[in-house]
Design a protein around this motif. Structure first.
Motif, PDB file in Angstrom:
ATOM      1  N   ARG A 160       0.837  -1.204   0.000  1.00 48.68           N
ATOM      2  CA  ARG A 160       0.000   0.000   0.000  1.00 48.68           C
ATOM      3  C   ARG A 160       0.872   1.255   0.000  1.00 48.68           C
ATOM      4  NH1 ARG A 160      -5.285  -0.774   0.362  1.00 48.68           N
ATOM      5  NH2 ARG A 160      -5.607   1.453   0.672  1.00 48.68           N
ATOM      6  N   GLY A 161       1.936   1.244   0.783  1.00 47.41           N
ATOM      7  CA  GLY A 161       2.816   2.402   0.802  1.00 47.41           C
ATOM      8  C   GLY A 161       3.505   2.628  -0.523  1.00 47.41           C
ATOM      9  N   GLU A 162       3.938   1.545  -1.163  1.00 48.99           N
ATOM     10  CA  GLU A 162       4.604   1.683  -2.455  1.00 48.99           C
ATOM     11  C   GLU A 162       3.628   2.201  -3.513  1.00 48.99           C
ATOM     12  OE1 GLU A 162       7.659   1.469  -3.281  1.00 48.99           O
ATOM     13  OE2 GLU A 162       8.462   0.767  -1.387  1.00 48.99           O
ATOM     14  N   PHE A 163       2.397   1.667  -3.507  1.00 47.34           N
ATOM     15  CA  PHE A 163       1.442   2.153  -4.497  1.00 47.34           C
ATOM     16  C   PHE A 163       1.021   3.591  -4.191  1.00 47.34           C
ATOM     17  CE2 PHE A 163      -2.885   2.899  -6.031  1.00 47.34           C
ATOM     18  CZ  PHE A 163      -2.652   2.765  -7.391  1.00 47.34           C
ATOM     19  N   ALA A 164       0.907   3.936  -2.906  1.00 50.75           N
ATOM     20  CA  ALA A 164       0.581   5.319  -2.557  1.00 50.75           C
ATOM     21  C   ALA A 164       1.657   6.268  -3.083  1.00 50.75           C
ATOM     22  CB  ALA A 164       0.448   5.452  -1.044  1.00 50.75           C
ATOM     23  N   GLY A 165       2.940   5.881  -2.937  1.00 48.01           N
ATOM     24  CA  GLY A 165       4.015   6.715  -3.472  1.00 48.01           C
ATOM     25  C   GLY A 165       3.943   6.840  -4.976  1.00 48.01           C
ATOM     26  N   LEU A 166       3.672   5.720  -5.655  1.00 48.76           N
ATOM     27  CA  LEU A 166       3.541   5.746  -7.117  1.00 48.76           C
ATOM     28  C   LEU A 166       2.373   6.627  -7.537  1.00 48.76           C
ATOM     29  CD1 LEU A 166       3.770   2.746  -9.531  1.00 48.76           C
ATOM     30  CD2 LEU A 166       1.790   4.242  -9.636  1.00 48.76           C
ATOM     31  N   ALA A 167       1.213   6.448  -6.875  1.00 47.44           N
ATOM     32  CA  ALA A 167       0.043   7.255  -7.214  1.00 47.44           C
ATOM     33  C   ALA A 167       0.310   8.733  -6.981  1.00 47.44           C
ATOM     34  CB  ALA A 167      -1.156   6.791  -6.387  1.00 47.44           C
ATOM     35  N   ALA A 168       1.039   9.043  -5.907  1.00 47.10           N
ATOM     36  CA  ALA A 168       1.370  10.446  -5.635  1.00 47.10           C
ATOM     37  C   ALA A 168       2.247  11.029  -6.738  1.00 47.10           C
ATOM     38  CB  ALA A 168       2.078  10.555  -4.291  1.00 47.10           C
ATOM     39  N   VAL A 169       3.217  10.254  -7.215  1.00 44.99           N
ATOM     40  CA  VAL A 169       4.075  10.720  -8.308  1.00 44.99           C
ATOM     41  C   VAL A 169       3.249  11.026  -9.550  1.00 44.99           C
ATOM     42  CG1 VAL A 169       5.848   9.999  -9.944  1.00 44.99           C
ATOM     43  CG2 VAL A 169       6.183   9.614  -7.496  1.00 44.99           C
ATOM     44  N   VAL A 170       2.353  10.106  -9.905  1.00 41.46           N
ATOM     45  CA  VAL A 170       1.522  10.322 -11.094  1.00 41.46           C
ATOM     46  C   VAL A 170       0.647  11.556 -10.918  1.00 41.46           C
ATOM     47  CG1 VAL A 170      -0.285   9.335 -12.551  1.00 41.46           C
ATOM     48  CG2 VAL A 170       1.563   7.879 -11.703  1.00 41.46           C
ATOM     49  N   LEU A 171       0.030  11.705  -9.744  1.00 41.80           N
ATOM     50  CA  LEU A 171      -0.816  12.880  -9.502  1.00 41.80           C
ATOM     51  C   LEU A 171      -0.008  14.169  -9.547  1.00 41.80           C
ATOM     52  CD1 LEU A 171      -3.360  11.973  -6.685  1.00 41.80           C
ATOM     53  CD2 LEU A 171      -3.866  12.771  -8.982  1.00 41.80           C
ATOM     54  N   LEU A 172       1.147  14.175  -8.901  1.00 40.21           N
ATOM     55  CA  LEU A 172       1.973  15.383  -8.879  1.00 40.21           C
ATOM     56  C   LEU A 172       2.385  15.798 -10.290  1.00 40.21           C
ATOM     57  CD1 LEU A 172       4.244  14.564  -5.804  1.00 40.21           C
ATOM     58  CD2 LEU A 172       2.391  16.229  -5.893  1.00 40.21           C
ATOM     59  N   SER A 173       2.586  14.825 -11.154  1.00 40.41           N
ATOM     60  CA  SER A 173       2.979  15.139 -12.527  1.00 40.41           C
ATOM     61  C   SER A 173       1.802  15.602 -13.375  1.00 40.41           C
ATOM     62  CB  SER A 173       3.629  13.906 -13.171  1.00 40.41           C
ATOM     63  OG  SER A 173       2.675  12.875 -13.356  1.00 40.41           O
ATOM     64  N   LEU A 174       0.571  15.262 -12.956  1.00 39.29           N
ATOM     65  CA  LEU A 174      -0.617  15.594 -13.743  1.00 39.29           C
ATOM     66  C   LEU A 174      -1.279  16.897 -13.299  1.00 39.29           C
ATOM     67  CD1 LEU A 174      -2.282  12.058 -13.937  1.00 39.29           C
ATOM     68  CD2 LEU A 174      -1.331  13.335 -15.864  1.00 39.29           C
ATOM     69  N   CYS A 175      -1.224  17.187 -12.003  1.00 43.87           N
ATOM     70  CA  CYS A 175      -1.950  18.349 -11.460  1.00 43.87           C
ATOM     71  C   CYS A 175      -1.077  19.596 -11.579  1.00 43.87           C
ATOM     72  CB  CYS A 175      -2.350  18.081 -10.017  1.00 43.87           C
ATOM     73  SG  CYS A 175      -3.452  16.657  -9.830  1.00 43.87           S
ATOM     74  N   LYS A 176      -1.136  20.220 -12.725  1.00 43.60           N
ATOM     75  CA  LYS A 176      -0.239  21.335 -13.043  1.00 43.60           C
ATOM     76  C   LYS A 176      -0.504  22.585 -12.211  1.00 43.60           C
ATOM     77  CE  LYS A 176       1.592  18.920 -16.400  1.00 43.60           C
ATOM     78  NZ  LYS A 176       2.944  18.346 -16.254  1.00 43.60           N
ATOM     79  N   ASN A 177      -1.729  22.722 -11.674  1.00 39.98           N
ATOM     80  CA  ASN A 177      -2.080  23.935 -10.926  1.00 39.98           C
ATOM     81  C   ASN A 177      -2.044  23.734  -9.414  1.00 39.98           C
ATOM     82  OD1 ASN A 177      -2.575  25.515 -13.280  1.00 39.98           O
ATOM     83  ND2 ASN A 177      -4.568  24.516 -13.503  1.00 39.98           N
TER      84      ASN A 177
END
Length: 497
Positions: free
Chosen positions: A127-144
């Motif tokens: 869960r922690g590894e996927f949470a980190g991965l999901a955070a990376v994807v979100l941070l790269s997508l949420c430009k604002n």
């Protein structure tokens, strides 16, 4: 508890959200695919909460093998995998992220009526590894994205997320994220179940994730202690943030001085020491002169200064020989990262040590008279004038200035923490002189507090009272506990109104 059936919820995928919480992982995966497919939805996100600490979720069945079959999520899975491959994090990091994706998306559905704890759970780290991965994807997508709340996990961030933070902060990404991030707020995660004790944080490593971002303006940290830190070095005058808030923390003066030195331009500083208990007990070592010398770098720019340090300012700590600060920046290059260290060295502003005799700093923070931009000042009386004598009725040593002469000339708001009239005769002399002459000396001063009535600081609100002392005396925790209650990060997803 949400289950994998929520993956197909159109409400999750098609709603324009203003705030997201990474801890709600079951709602998150379909959102990643939706944002990749329709970037305008990601543009609405301005606030992100990352909390990796809850472990109340359990999944039945055995963990998939090391080489699981490809995800059965079809188009959604393909979109996320393609985005991960295009991040440019490096071959090893990309391979690790794809592996975590396969493991996560091939988990088995829990049976109907299943309750947490009924069956063996998945390995804790997934869960922690996927949470980190999901955070990376979100941070790269949420430009604002402009505000990032982080509930610090017990053992730090996943290597995937840490690598992203570092490469992104140093401009090593093909398509960098967080370009509009203005504020970062750090709180202890839910893992730290002892509310009276500080969380643990690698302060300097945390700053290294964000300090070079183009829009970063403020970093706020609450309820943490320094504990056996691995990161002890930072290049001063390299940070773009202008506001630092370090509230209810337990750090010594050398680390605090280093944190103050990081911004190129510092406009606002708020620091309070104490409020909870260090895991090993005791108080931080705080010599006011170390903080004063770090502040002197910002004397032309700082506008608001709030220093509540008196709990840790004592005659015992301040006595002894005062020495110049050693220049040991090269002592921790490998841990800092040699390439990152070189990049910060190349962009730092010139550091000038204040031309003030060391002996005038030894027991006080030093005079603030040359802080010409400083208009709002809140400060502990003993931080400014030096510690009291151990008996308390006088100062341990007279400061090399009068209180009225040590204040900034353009003061508009002034608060003295911890001053109680009649308690210390020598302090009363300084304060009375200020009261009698403040109109003539400070024509812009409109608000004064902590003179006629005490303005309690941490030393008065949360006096040192350890868990061990209470246990030894047989006092109940609820009855005897008198610690700062750490605020909690937002927990709900917030749609755009």
């Amino acid at each position: 508890m949400s289950t994998k059936s929520s993956f197909s919820s159109p409400l999750v995928q098609n709603t324009a959200w203003q705030r997201l919480c990474v801890s709600d992982l079951d709602r998150l995966y379909p959102l990643l695919a939706a944002y990749i497919k329709q970037p305008s939805l990601a543009d609405s996100v301005i606030e992100l909460v990352m909390d990796f600490s809850p472990w109340q979720y359990y999944w039945p069945n055995e963990y998939p093998p090391d080489e699981p079959e490809e995800s059965r999520l079809g188009v959604a899975g393909d979109l996320v995998r393609e985005h991960v491959c295009g991040l440019g994090l490096g071959d090893n990091e990309t391979k690790a992220m794809l592996h975590i994706l396969r493991l996560w998306t091939n988990r088995k559905e829990p049976p109907l009526g299943w309750q947490p704890g009924d069956l063996p759970s998945e390995p804790q780290y997934l869960r922690g590894e996927f949470a980190g991965l999901a955070a990376v994807v979100l941070l790269s997508l949420c430009k604002n994205l402009s505000t990032l709340h982080i509930a610090e996990p017990m053992f730090g961030f996943s290597p995937i997320l840490e690598n992203y933070f570092l490469k992104n902060n140093y401009g090593l990404m093909q398509s960098p994220g967080l370009q509009n991030l203005k504020k970062v707020e750090i709180l202890p995660g839910a893992w730290w179940i002892t509310e009276t004790v500080y969380g643990q944080l690698e302060f300097l490593r945390l700053f290294q994730y964000f300090h070079r971002l183009p829009a970063i303006n403020a970093i706020s940290i609450d309820s943490f202690q320094e504990y056996q830190s691995n990161h002890c070095t930072f290049i001063p005058r390299t940070g773009n943030m202008k506001s630092l808030k370090l509230e209810h923390v337990d750090i010594d003066d050398s680390l605090l001085g280093l944190l103050i030195s990081i911004p190129k331009v510092l406009v606002e500083l708020k620091v309070s020491l104490g409020g909870k208990e260090h895991i090993d007990g005791g108080l931080p070592t705080t010599r006011p002169h170390s903080i004063g010398r770090a502040l002197a770098q910002h004397k032309e720019t700082i506008v608001s200064l709030d220093l509540d340090l008196d709990l840790c300012v004592s005659e015992f700590i301040c006595e002894g020989e005062v020495r110049d600060d050693p220049d040991d920046e090269d002592s921790d290059i490998e841990t800092f990262g040699r390439d990152y260290y070189k990049m910060d060295q190349e962009t730092r502003l010139l550091v000038q040590k204040p031309p003030i005799a060391l002996e005038s700093y030894g027991w006080t923070i030093g005079s603030l008279h040359e802080f010409t931009s400083l208009t709002n000042l809140s400060i502990g009386i003993y931080t400014l004038l030096g510690p009291p004598h151990w008996r308390g009725e006088r100062l341990a040593r007279q400061p090399p200035f009068r209180l009225i002469d040590a204040l900034p000339p353009n003061l508009e708001s002034f608060c003295l923490y911890g001053y109680k009239k009649g308690e210390n005769a020598e302090v009363d002399e300084h304060v009375n002189e200020f009261v009698n002459n403040k109109e003539a000396r400070f024509p812009r001063l409109k608000e004064v507090s902590g003179i006629e009535e005490e303005a309690p600081g941490v030393a008065q609100l949360f006096p040192e009272d350890s868990h061990f002392d209470r246990m030894a005396s047989g006092m109940e925790e609820e009855e005897g506990s008198n610690q700062w209650k750490t605020p909690e990060p937002p927990s709900e997803w917030k749609p755009v109104e």
